[in-house]
Design an enzyme around this catalytic site. Structure first.
Site, short mmCIF file in Angstrom:
data_model
loop_
_atom_site.label_atom_id
_atom_site.label_comp_id
_atom_site.label_asym_id
_atom_site.label_seq_id
_atom_site.Cartn_x
_atom_site.Cartn_y
_atom_site.Cartn_z
N LYS A 12 0.86 -1.19 0.00
CA LYS A 12 0.00 0.00 0.00
C LYS A 12 0.89 1.23 0.00
CE LYS A 12 -4.43 0.98 0.19
NZ LYS A 12 -5.59 0.17 -0.23
N ASP B 286 -7.05 4.41 -4.46
CA ASP B 286 -7.70 4.27 -3.15
C ASP B 286 -8.31 5.66 -2.88
OD1 ASP B 286 -7.77 2.22 -0.71
OD2 ASP B 286 -7.45 4.19 0.19
P1 NDP Z 1 -12.93 7.96 -2.79
O1 NDP Z 1 -11.87 8.95 -2.59
O2 NDP Z 1 -13.53 7.75 -4.13
O3 NDP Z 1 -14.15 8.27 -1.80
C1 NDP Z 1 -13.95 8.34 -0.42
C2 NDP Z 1 -15.27 8.68 0.24
O4 NDP Z 1 -15.12 8.55 1.65
C3 NDP Z 1 -15.68 10.12 0.01
O5 NDP Z 1 -17.09 10.21 0.07
C4 NDP Z 1 -15.03 10.83 1.19
O6 NDP Z 1 -15.64 12.07 1.54
C5 NDP Z 1 -15.23 9.83 2.29
N1 NDP Z 1 -14.15 9.98 3.28
C6 NDP Z 1 -12.84 9.86 3.06
N2 NDP Z 1 -12.14 10.11 4.17
C7 NDP Z 1 -13.05 10.41 5.10
C8 NDP Z 1 -12.96 10.75 6.45
N3 NDP Z 1 -11.77 10.85 7.07
N4 NDP Z 1 -14.11 10.98 7.12
C9 NDP Z 1 -15.32 10.88 6.50
N5 NDP Z 1 -15.46 10.55 5.20
C10 NDP Z 1 -14.35 10.32 4.53
O7 NDP Z 1 -12.35 6.58 -2.22
P2 NDP Z 1 -12.86 5.10 -2.47
O8 NDP Z 1 -14.34 5.08 -2.65
O9 NDP Z 1 -12.00 4.49 -3.48
O10 NDP Z 1 -12.49 4.41 -1.07
C11 NDP Z 1 -13.41 4.31 0.01
C12 NDP Z 1 -12.96 3.21 0.95
O11 NDP Z 1 -12.93 1.96 0.25
C13 NDP Z 1 -11.55 3.38 1.53
O12 NDP Z 1 -11.53 2.85 2.83
C14 NDP Z 1 -10.69 2.51 0.63
O13 NDP Z 1 -9.52 2.09 1.28
C15 NDP Z 1 -11.65 1.36 0.38
N6 NDP Z 1 -11.40 0.54 -0.80
C16 NDP Z 1 -11.29 1.10 -2.03
C17 NDP Z 1 -11.08 0.30 -3.14
C18 NDP Z 1 -11.03 0.86 -4.51
O14 NDP Z 1 -10.93 0.07 -5.46
N7 NDP Z 1 -11.13 2.16 -4.72
C19 NDP Z 1 -10.94 -1.16 -3.01
C20 NDP Z 1 -11.16 -1.65 -1.67
C21 NDP Z 1 -11.36 -0.81 -0.62
P3 NDP Z 1 -14.83 13.45 1.27
O15 NDP Z 1 -14.94 13.67 -0.21
O16 NDP Z 1 -15.55 14.46 2.08
O17 NDP Z 1 -13.43 13.22 1.73
O1 2IT Z 2 -7.98 -1.46 -0.74
C1 2IT Z 2 -7.91 -1.94 -1.88
O2 2IT Z 2 -8.03 -3.16 -2.09
C2 2IT Z 2 -7.70 -1.03 -3.01
N1 2IT Z 2 -7.62 0.17 -2.80
C3 2IT Z 2 -7.54 -1.56 -4.40
C4 2IT Z 2 -6.15 -2.06 -4.64
C5 2IT Z 2 -5.83 -2.45 -6.06
O3 2IT Z 2 -4.65 -2.77 -6.26
O4 2IT Z 2 -6.69 -2.45 -6.93
#
Ligand code: NDP
Ligand code: 2IT
Length: 443
Positions: A125, A165
């Site tokens: 990561k 992420d």
């Molecule tokens: P994005 O940046 O697209 O969206 C993040 C969302 O979470 C936004 O709505 C953001 O609001 C909110 N957020 C982020 N930080 C905070 C905080 N400290 N407090 C409150 N709200 C918060 O990210 P993703 O959708 O890609 O990721 C969301 C989660 O999913 C993370 O935990 C990530 O690690 C996990 N994840 C992502 C994957 C992927 O493929 N993208 C795969 C597996 C897991 P704001 O805009 O106000 O910050």
């Molecule tokens: O938390 C996760 O699994 C991710 N942000 C996606 C990682 C990836 O390599 O697609």
């Protein structure tokens, strides 16, 4: 003291200023004891001691110039945690809160998650304490280019393949991969989540959210029910939240909330996802703007979605967003299922509370594995210089998520903790990595 307690205590002492990393280890390590009891060879060869120590941690300076011509300096990270089963694989997070503890917890989780996919990807990561919010496209590009100017020497298609992420989506991966190619001259697909025009995979954008819903489908089946008519609360409104909502809606659920770090929207008639996509994906706006389009919805500043009555709760924003208080509200309102879209959104005490009250709970390392799984499918397509249809990738994703559910529920039953998908996921994920570490020699 048991072997797992010893290892955990020592690792916490050794990394004393890393609370998120402690939390992730505390959730995983003790649940491995029944498996280790059956396999003393892992204790003899110190597999756990090795597993909690990253193979490599890279910290670096990221200087860039903002639109006022001023120099800004951020801190970049890449933690290459474990490569026993394949090249390091895991996202990059750009958020002001990013620090070593957060990257280490995410990297540690990623080892088990990637193992559960059944594909050949190790755990890693990275990210930076850079805040893309409010930055111009040029500033984001300048930052990404500087970030990769150091990172490129540590990554590679057979070595380490980063992706997105929080704060890193298609725009950032585009700038990052473009600079990587200029520096190396290689079009080897070293990053995943790329645009379709230059080597990305169909379904990668949707993968984490769709995958989460495919896994929850199986949880619902185990309760002899389905998504049809189920009130669903979702937190977040980023990539994971949006495509979780999309697939849940397709399967007949009623999604009533979405949020960002300012507050949440509650729309009792059901969230209009086109509006959310327009605000978040096109305008990069705030969730409160939803009310300008749907005045019947309600907006709660600083609130959390867990107080809204629901059958299914899906945290999809960030770590520790669901505390014991939120879990208590869900239980009181008769919630059936909590499944994590985000990484470690549920505090340990909240998990215990949910499990003790018969709320079926799926940990992120299993339920959000769809994103990294399709990333690995993107790597496979890049390697073969051939591309698969949306339907092809979606079917593979479905198969992978259903196999993960089968694996974690069977593993839980096999080790005497039937229905405890946390223990099931930890043991099933660990088993493959531990075997690979042992077979490849001790130290
Ligand atoms: P994005 O940046 O697209 O969206 C993040 C969302 O979470 C936004 O709505 C953001 O609001 C909110 N957020 C982020 N930080 C905070 C905080 N400290 N407090 C409150 N709200 C918060 O990210 P993703 O959708 O890609 O990721 C969301 C989660 O999913 C993370 O935990 C990530 O690690 C996990 N994840 C992502 C994957 C992927 O493929 N993208 C795969 C597996 C897991 P704001 O805009 O106000 O910050
Ligand atoms: O938390 C996760 O699994 C991710 N942000 C996606 C990682 C990836 O390599 O697609």
């Amino acid at each position: 003291m048991s072997y797992t307690s010893q290892v955990l205590e020592q690792a916490i002492r050794k990394n004393s200023h890393e609370p998120e990393f402690h939390q992730a280890m505390t959730e995983v390590v003790p649940t491995l004891q029944p498996f280790i009891d059956e396999h003393p060879e892992y204790e003899k060869t110190g597999v756990l001691e090795r597993l909690v120590e990253p193979e490599r941690q890279i910290l670096f300076r990221v200087p860039w110039i903002d639109d006022n011509g001023e120099v800004q300096v951020n801190r970049g990270f890449r933690v290459q945690f474990n490569s026993a089963i394949g090249p390091y694989k895991g996202g990059l997070r750009f958020h002001p809160s990013v620090c070593l503890s957060i990257i280490k917890f995410l990297g540690f989780e990623q080892i088990f998650k990637n193992s559960l996919t059944g594909l050949s990807i190790g755990g890693g990561k990275g990210g930076a304490d850079f805040d893309p919010k409010g930055k111009s496209d040029r500033e984001v590009m300048a930052f990404c280019q500087s970030f990769v100017t150091e990172l490129y020497r540590h990554v590679g298609a057979d070595m380490d393949v980063p992706a997105g992420d929080i704060g890193v989506g298609a725009r950032e991966i585009g700038y990052i991969y473009g600079q990587y190619r200029r520096l190396t001259g290689l079009s080897d697909g070293t990053f995943s989540g790329k645009g379709i025009a230059y080597g990305g995979s169909l379904v990668r954008t949707e993968a984490t959210g769709y995958g989460l819903i495919y896994l929850v489908e199986k949880m619902l089946e185990s309760l002899k029910t389905s998504f049809e008519g189920k009130t669903t609360v979702i937190s977040g409104s980023g990539n994971v939240a949006i495509y979780t909502a999309e697939k849940a809606l397709q399967l007949g659920a009623k999604v009533v909330t979405m949020s960002d770090s300012d507050g949440y929207v509650y729309h009792p008639e059901g969230i209009n996802l086109d509006t959310v996509k327009m605000i978040k994906e096109k305008q990069r706006g705030r969730i409160r703007e939803y009310l300008e389009h749907h005045p019947a919805a309600q907006y709660y500043e600083n609130g959390l979605v867990w107080s809204v009555p629901c059958h299914i709760a899906l945290p999809c924003a960030t770590q520790n967003e669901l505390t014991a208080e939120g879990a208590g509200q869900l239980i009181k309102n008769g919630c059936l299922i909590v499944a994590e879209g985000s990484n470690m959104p549920t505090e340990l005490e909240a998990i215990q509370l949910l499990q003790a009250n018969n709320v079926l709970f799926a940990p992120g390392k299993a339920s959000n594995a769809g994103g990294v799984a399709v990333s690995a499918l993107e790597m496979a397509q890049n390697r073969s210089r051939w591309y698969w249809s949306f339907d092809d990738v979606d079917k593979k994703l479905q198969r992978i998520m259903h196999a993960i559910y089968a694996s974690i529920s069977e593993t839980a039953a096999r080790y005497g903790v039937k229905g405890n998908l946390v223990a099931g996921a930890n043991i099933a994920g660990f088993k493959r990595v531990a075997e690979a570490m042992l077979q490849q020699g001790a130290v």
